[in-house]
Design an enzyme around this catalytic site. Structure first.
Site: not given
Length: 183
Positions: A104, A111-113
């Site tokens: 992620n 950042v993949c959030l």
């Protein structure tokens, strides 16, 4: 023109009446909200927050996470937070400052959030983002990746993924990419 002179006179009077005190700096709505968010932070012991430009610049700060469990146990992962002028209507911009082999987080630190993207709502705060980052380290998500290679390895070979994470955290080249030591 006369009104402009009156305004300048009143500003001069206010400055003189301050008795040598520096003028009070007005804060934007986003700065006020951010000040409240930061004052209400409940950071766990695995997190620290720093203001590299001093406490007067709340719009730029760093959060360091040192996971105490999972694949990333004992690593040190610093993140920069850039708060947009339209905060809390726009989500903070968060980047990891070190390369990390993570499904992620890409190799550039993006950042993949979900709460930093489509699920952001003004009721969320900095505390929610920090806890979301902590969750990424305790439960990496292979279903919504930025680093597809790491996601595939986590999904198909979790044991191998753990070994790769360990090697990257010690630093050196892994899969033709150089990783700095974070242990």
């Amino acid at each position: 023109m006369i009104n402009l002179f009156k305004v300048k006179e009143k500003q001069k009077e206010a400055a003189e009446n301050a008795e040598g005190k520096p003028p009070i700096k007005e804060q934007t709505a986003s700065q006020l909200r951010l000040h409240r968010d930061i004052s209400e932070l409940t950071l766990p012991p695995i997190c620290t927050i720093e203001f590299p430009n001093g406490k007067d610049d709340l719009m730029h700060f760093e959060v360091t996470i040192k996971p105490d469990e999972g694949y990333y146990n004992e690593g040190t992962f610093p993140f920069t937070f850039e708060i947009p002028i339209l905060y809390p209507h726009d989500a903070p911009k968060v980047k990891c400052k070190v390369k990390v082999y993570h499904p992620n987080i890409d190799l550039e630190g993006n950042v993949c959030l979900n709460i930093l993207r489509e699920d952001w709502k003004p009721v969320l705060n900095i505390n929610a983002v920090i806890y979301g980052l902590i969750h990424l380290f305790t439960e990496p998500n292979h279903e919504d990746p930025l680093n597809h290679e790491a996601a595939e390895e986590l999904r198909d070979k979790p044991w191998s993924f753990g070994q790769t994470v360990g090697r990257t955290m010690w630093g050196g080249h892994v899969h033709d990419v150089y990783f700095n030591r974070v242990l």
